[in-house]
Motif scaffolding. Structure first.
Motif, PDB file in Angstrom:
ATOM      1  N   MET A  86       0.847  -1.171   0.000  1.00  0.00           N
ATOM      2  CA  MET A  86       0.000   0.000   0.000  1.00  0.00           C
ATOM      3  C   MET A  86       0.893   1.235   0.000  1.00  0.00           C
ATOM      4  N   HIS A  87       0.583   2.244  -0.805  1.00  0.00           N
ATOM      5  CA  HIS A  87       1.355   3.480  -0.873  1.00  0.00           C
ATOM      6  C   HIS A  87       1.014   4.367   0.313  1.00  0.00           C
ATOM      7  N   GLU A  88       2.000   5.070   0.818  1.00  0.00           N
ATOM      8  CA  GLU A  88       1.793   6.024   1.901  1.00  0.00           C
ATOM      9  C   GLU A  88       1.928   7.432   1.346  1.00  0.00           C
ATOM     10  N   ILE A  89       1.182   8.361   1.920  1.00  0.00           N
ATOM     11  CA  ILE A  89       1.314   9.762   1.547  1.00  0.00           C
ATOM     12  C   ILE A  89       2.510  10.314   2.298  1.00  0.00           C
ATOM     13  N   SER A  90       3.396  11.016   1.602  1.00  0.00           N
ATOM     14  CA  SER A  90       4.599  11.575   2.215  1.00  0.00           C
ATOM     15  C   SER A  90       4.236  12.749   3.108  1.00  0.00           C
ATOM     16  N   ALA A  91       5.215  13.227   3.870  1.00  0.00           N
ATOM     17  CA  ALA A  91       5.004  14.368   4.756  1.00  0.00           C
ATOM     18  C   ALA A  91       4.567  15.596   3.978  1.00  0.00           C
ATOM     19  N   SER A  92       4.996  15.705   2.731  1.00  0.00           N
ATOM     20  CA  SER A  92       4.599  16.854   1.915  1.00  0.00           C
ATOM     21  C   SER A  92       3.200  16.668   1.336  1.00  0.00           C
ATOM     22  N   GLY A  93       2.618  15.473   1.499  1.00  0.00           N
ATOM     23  CA  GLY A  93       1.291  15.220   0.969  1.00  0.00           C
ATOM     24  C   GLY A  93       1.295  14.856  -0.500  1.00  0.00           C
ATOM     25  N   ARG A  94       2.443  14.543  -1.073  1.00  0.00           N
ATOM     26  CA  ARG A  94       2.541  14.271  -2.502  1.00  0.00           C
ATOM     27  C   ARG A  94       3.015  12.850  -2.777  1.00  0.00           C
ATOM     28  N   ILE A  95       2.435  12.258  -3.804  1.00  0.00           N
ATOM     29  CA  ILE A  95       2.877  10.969  -4.331  1.00  0.00           C
ATOM     30  C   ILE A  95       2.875  11.149  -5.841  1.00  0.00           C
ATOM     31  N   THR A  96       3.901  11.763  -6.352  1.00  0.00           N
ATOM     32  CA  THR A  96       3.919  12.219  -7.728  1.00  0.00           C
ATOM     33  C   THR A  96       3.606  11.130  -8.743  1.00  0.00           C
ATOM     34  N   ASP A  97       4.245   9.969  -8.651  1.00  0.00           N
ATOM     35  CA  ASP A  97       4.010   8.921  -9.645  1.00  0.00           C
ATOM     36  C   ASP A  97       2.581   8.393  -9.583  1.00  0.00           C
ATOM     37  N   VAL A  98       2.053   8.230  -8.385  1.00  0.00           N
ATOM     38  CA  VAL A  98       0.680   7.751  -8.233  1.00  0.00           C
ATOM     39  C   VAL A  98      -0.303   8.817  -8.700  1.00  0.00           C
ATOM     40  N   GLU A  99      -0.012  10.081  -8.367  1.00  0.00           N
ATOM     41  CA  GLU A  99      -0.875  11.171  -8.830  1.00  0.00           C
ATOM     42  C   GLU A  99      -0.947  11.188 -10.348  1.00  0.00           C
ATOM     43  N   ALA A 100       0.191  11.042 -10.992  1.00  0.00           N
ATOM     44  CA  ALA A 100       0.238  11.047 -12.456  1.00  0.00           C
ATOM     45  C   ALA A 100      -0.596   9.904 -13.025  1.00  0.00           C
ATOM     46  N   GLN A 101      -0.521   8.731 -12.411  1.00  0.00           N
ATOM     47  CA  GLN A 101      -1.304   7.586 -12.882  1.00  0.00           C
ATOM     48  C   GLN A 101      -2.808   7.848 -12.714  1.00  0.00           C
ATOM     49  N   ILE A 102      -3.174   8.421 -11.582  1.00  0.00           N
ATOM     50  CA  ILE A 102      -4.589   8.693 -11.317  1.00  0.00           C
ATOM     51  C   ILE A 102      -5.116   9.755 -12.275  1.00  0.00           C
ATOM     52  N   ILE A 103      -4.340  10.804 -12.499  1.00  0.00           N
ATOM     53  CA  ILE A 103      -4.751  11.850 -13.428  1.00  0.00           C
ATOM     54  C   ILE A 103      -4.896  11.277 -14.829  1.00  0.00           C
ATOM     55  N   ASN A 104      -3.952  10.450 -15.235  1.00  0.00           N
ATOM     56  CA  ASN A 104      -4.019   9.826 -16.557  1.00  0.00           C
ATOM     57  C   ASN A 104      -5.283   8.981 -16.697  1.00  0.00           C
ATOM     58  N   GLN A 105      -5.579   8.185 -15.674  1.00  0.00           N
ATOM     59  CA  GLN A 105      -6.776   7.344 -15.729  1.00  0.00           C
ATOM     60  C   GLN A 105      -8.038   8.208 -15.757  1.00  0.00           C
ATOM     61  N   ALA A 106      -8.047   9.293 -14.981  1.00  0.00           N
ATOM     62  CA  ALA A 106      -9.217  10.179 -14.946  1.00  0.00           C
ATOM     63  C   ALA A 106      -9.437  10.866 -16.289  1.00  0.00           C
ATOM     64  N   MET A 107      -8.359  11.165 -16.999  1.00  0.00           N
ATOM     65  CA  MET A 107      -8.488  11.813 -18.305  1.00  0.00           C
ATOM     66  C   MET A 107      -8.998  10.848 -19.369  1.00  0.00           C
ATOM     67  N   GLN A 108      -8.800   9.559 -19.156  1.00  0.00           N
ATOM     68  CA  GLN A 108      -9.221   8.561 -20.135  1.00  0.00           C
ATOM     69  C   GLN A 108     -10.557   7.905 -19.814  1.00  0.00           C
ATOM     70  N   ASP A 109     -10.965   7.950 -18.548  1.00  0.00           N
ATOM     71  CA  ASP A 109     -12.149   7.221 -18.099  1.00  0.00           C
ATOM     72  C   ASP A 109     -13.092   8.184 -17.369  1.00  0.00           C
ATOM     73  N   SER A 110     -14.180   8.595 -18.020  1.00  0.00           N
ATOM     74  CA  SER A 110     -15.080   9.591 -17.446  1.00  0.00           C
ATOM     75  C   SER A 110     -15.795   9.085 -16.186  1.00  0.00           C
TER      76      SER A 110
END
Length: 117
Positions: free
Chosen positions: A1-25
């Motif tokens: 399971m991925h953990e959220i970093s102290a900065s609140g960012r998970i760049t690679d996971v965010e990119a994957q989620i954004i990509n999926q959201a752009m392709q799947d309404s």
């Protein structure tokens, strides 16, 4: 399971989620309405006290996400001079003249650092 970093960012996971959201309404709609549930389904462990807000830009509205300042501000940072404040507030860098920048395309352009927050 991925953990959220102290900065609140998970760049690679965010990119994957954004990509999926752009392709799947359907995924995008679920992400907009119940982000914690969707992120949990993606394997993210989000603490109960953390709130997630997903925003979608439009042709006329862009979002600039500022990181949290808690614990990151230097204790002994010197105050900015009036000239430095003037340069920053006008959008120009210190020591650089002010210019009219009309090339802003917003985060929808895919520029680095533009992620849903």
């Amino acid at each position: 399971m991925h953990e959220i970093s102290a900065s609140g960012r998970i760049t690679d996971v965010e990119a994957q989620i954004i990509n999926q959201a752009m392709q799947d309404s359907v995924f995008r709609d679920r992400l907009l309405t119940n982000p914690k549930a969707v992120l949990s389904e993606q394997g993210l462990a989000i603490p109960e006290d953390v709130q997630i807000q997903v925003l979608q830009e439009t042709a006329n509205q862009y979002y600039l996400i500022l990181p949290s300042m808690s614990g990151t501000e230097p204790a002994s940072a010197p105050p900015l001079s009036e000239a430095e404040l003037e340069a920053i507030s006008g959008g120009a860098g210190i020591g650089r003249p002010r210019t009219s920048n009309t090339s802003w395309t917003g985060c929808a352009s895919g520029q680095s650092g533009c992620v849903a927050g």
